[in-house]
Design an enzyme around this catalytic site. Sequence first.
Site, short mmCIF file in Angstrom:
data_model
loop_
_atom_site.label_atom_id
_atom_site.label_comp_id
_atom_site.label_asym_id
_atom_site.label_seq_id
_atom_site.Cartn_x
_atom_site.Cartn_y
_atom_site.Cartn_z
N LYS A 1 0.82 -1.20 0.02
CA LYS A 1 0.16 -0.09 0.03
C LYS A 1 1.11 1.15 -0.14
O LYS A 1 1.91 1.33 0.18
CB LYS A 1 -0.89 -0.17 1.35
CG LYS A 1 -1.74 -1.21 1.21
CD LYS A 1 -2.92 -1.18 2.41
CE LYS A 1 -3.84 -2.23 2.36
NZ LYS A 1 -4.98 -2.21 3.37
N TYR B 1 -12.17 -1.78 -3.86
CA TYR B 1 -12.53 -2.05 -2.32
C TYR B 1 -14.18 -1.86 -2.45
O TYR B 1 -14.70 -1.85 -1.25
CB TYR B 1 -11.97 -1.09 -1.45
CG TYR B 1 -10.65 -1.47 -0.98
CD1 TYR B 1 -10.40 -2.46 -0.19
CD2 TYR B 1 -9.63 -0.88 -1.42
CE1 TYR B 1 -9.25 -3.25 0.58
CE2 TYR B 1 -8.46 -1.26 -0.81
CZ TYR B 1 -8.08 -2.24 -0.23
OH TYR B 1 -6.68 -2.53 0.45
N PHE C 1 -15.52 3.03 7.30
CA PHE C 1 -14.10 3.57 6.83
C PHE C 1 -13.72 3.57 5.35
O PHE C 1 -12.77 3.76 4.97
CB PHE C 1 -12.98 2.67 7.46
CG PHE C 1 -13.14 1.04 7.31
CD1 PHE C 1 -12.82 0.68 5.86
CD2 PHE C 1 -13.80 0.26 8.38
CE1 PHE C 1 -12.87 -0.84 5.90
CE2 PHE C 1 -13.97 -1.04 8.02
CZ PHE C 1 -13.59 -1.51 6.81
N ARG D 1 -1.41 -14.56 3.93
CA ARG D 1 -2.16 -13.92 5.03
C ARG D 1 -1.22 -14.05 6.54
O ARG D 1 -1.48 -13.14 7.27
CB ARG D 1 -3.44 -14.48 5.13
CG ARG D 1 -4.37 -14.12 3.92
CD ARG D 1 -5.78 -14.73 3.92
NE ARG D 1 -6.34 -13.97 5.05
CZ ARG D 1 -6.86 -12.64 4.98
NH1 ARG D 1 -6.72 -11.98 3.82
NH2 ARG D 1 -7.73 -12.37 5.77
N THR E 1 -5.35 -7.80 10.33
CA THR E 1 -5.54 -6.56 9.80
C THR E 1 -5.12 -5.28 10.61
O THR E 1 -4.48 -4.41 10.29
CB THR E 1 -7.07 -6.53 9.30
OG1 THR E 1 -7.29 -7.27 8.56
CG2 THR E 1 -7.32 -5.05 8.81
N ARG F 1 2.81 -6.66 9.32
CA ARG F 1 1.87 -5.47 9.81
C ARG F 1 2.52 -5.35 11.27
O ARG F 1 2.76 -4.01 11.72
CB ARG F 1 0.42 -5.84 9.66
CG ARG F 1 -0.08 -5.88 8.39
CD ARG F 1 -1.41 -6.42 8.42
NE ARG F 1 -2.20 -6.19 6.98
CZ ARG F 1 -3.00 -6.80 6.63
NH1 ARG F 1 -3.56 -7.90 7.15
NH2 ARG F 1 -3.80 -6.50 5.43
N ASN G 1 -2.22 -0.38 6.55
CA ASN G 1 -1.28 -1.43 7.29
C ASN G 1 -0.37 -1.99 6.01
O ASN G 1 -0.55 -3.41 6.13
CB ASN G 1 -2.28 -2.33 7.74
CG ASN G 1 -3.69 -2.72 6.69
OD1 ASN G 1 -3.50 -2.39 5.66
ND2 ASN G 1 -4.27 -3.71 7.08
N HIS H 1 -1.81 -5.64 1.31
CA HIS H 1 -3.19 -6.29 1.32
C HIS H 1 -3.03 -7.70 0.61
O HIS H 1 -2.21 -7.71 -0.38
CB HIS H 1 -4.22 -5.43 0.31
CG HIS H 1 -5.30 -6.23 -0.05
ND1 HIS H 1 -6.57 -6.38 0.54
CD2 HIS H 1 -5.67 -7.16 -1.36
CE1 HIS H 1 -7.64 -7.00 0.00
NE2 HIS H 1 -6.84 -7.50 -1.18
N GLU I 1 -9.46 -10.06 -7.88
CA GLU I 1 -8.40 -9.09 -7.49
C GLU I 1 -7.30 -8.97 -8.48
O GLU I 1 -6.68 -8.13 -9.01
CB GLU I 1 -7.92 -9.13 -6.18
CG GLU I 1 -9.06 -8.94 -5.41
CD GLU I 1 -8.59 -8.91 -3.63
OE1 GLU I 1 -9.34 -8.42 -2.97
OE2 GLU I 1 -7.51 -9.45 -3.66
P1 CMP Z 1 -7.19 -4.81 3.86
O1 CMP Z 1 -6.66 -6.15 3.93
O2 CMP Z 1 -6.63 -4.10 2.58
O3 CMP Z 1 -8.77 -5.03 3.60
C1 CMP Z 1 -9.48 -3.93 3.71
C2 CMP Z 1 -8.82 -2.76 4.37
O4 CMP Z 1 -9.63 -1.90 5.08
C3 CMP Z 1 -7.86 -3.27 5.46
O5 CMP Z 1 -6.84 -3.94 4.89
C4 CMP Z 1 -7.68 -2.03 6.21
O6 CMP Z 1 -6.80 -1.25 5.44
C5 CMP Z 1 -9.00 -1.30 6.23
N1 CMP Z 1 -9.78 -1.42 7.50
C6 CMP Z 1 -10.26 -2.54 7.80
N2 CMP Z 1 -10.77 -2.41 9.15
C7 CMP Z 1 -10.61 -1.05 9.33
C8 CMP Z 1 -11.18 0.00 10.29
N3 CMP Z 1 -11.90 -0.58 11.35
N4 CMP Z 1 -10.88 1.09 10.01
C9 CMP Z 1 -10.02 1.63 9.18
N5 CMP Z 1 -9.81 0.90 8.27
C10 CMP Z 1 -9.84 -0.48 8.23
#
Ligand code: CMP
Length: 140
Positions: free
Chosen positions: A11, A51, A59, A87, A93, A104, A114, A117, A128
Amino acid sequence: MPIEQTLSMIKPDGVARGVIGDVIGRFEKHGLKIRAIKMLHLSLEQARAFYAVHKERPFFDSLTTFMSSGPIVAMILEGENAIQVNRDLMGATDYRKAAPGTIRADFAREIEANIVHGSDAPDTAKVEIAFFFNALEQVC
Ligand code: CMP
């Protein structure tokens, strides 16, 4: 174990913090092969499309603004059980819940920014991968 492909993204925060090489090194060290790779800067529209599954989440606007704030690196990773291996390497996450030694846990400072992805299942991996790569861009 099945040979799988999964979509990985480094990211904008991962690119900005200069950890592309470290992240890719972890993938390679754990047997994941890079079958396609590109750096690109998503538009807000493209981030919202990628997304879309999260569009009802509180969010969503913030996430898609962040994801279109700078360049990312998209990759197809391939290997035995690649979806789960990726993963496991990423960690949870929420970086505060990520196991020590995961990407992470080591690099993320926010739940949204984070670092990486990864696809969460074979069906999503297919969608994807097709979002970023056409057949000509994939090495067999
Ligand atoms: P990702 O694995 O890319 O999948 C969805 C993304 O949403 C996740 O990583 C985070 O970047 C974001 N995300 C998930 N939960 C939250 C949250 N509670 N607040 C803000 N961002 C979030």
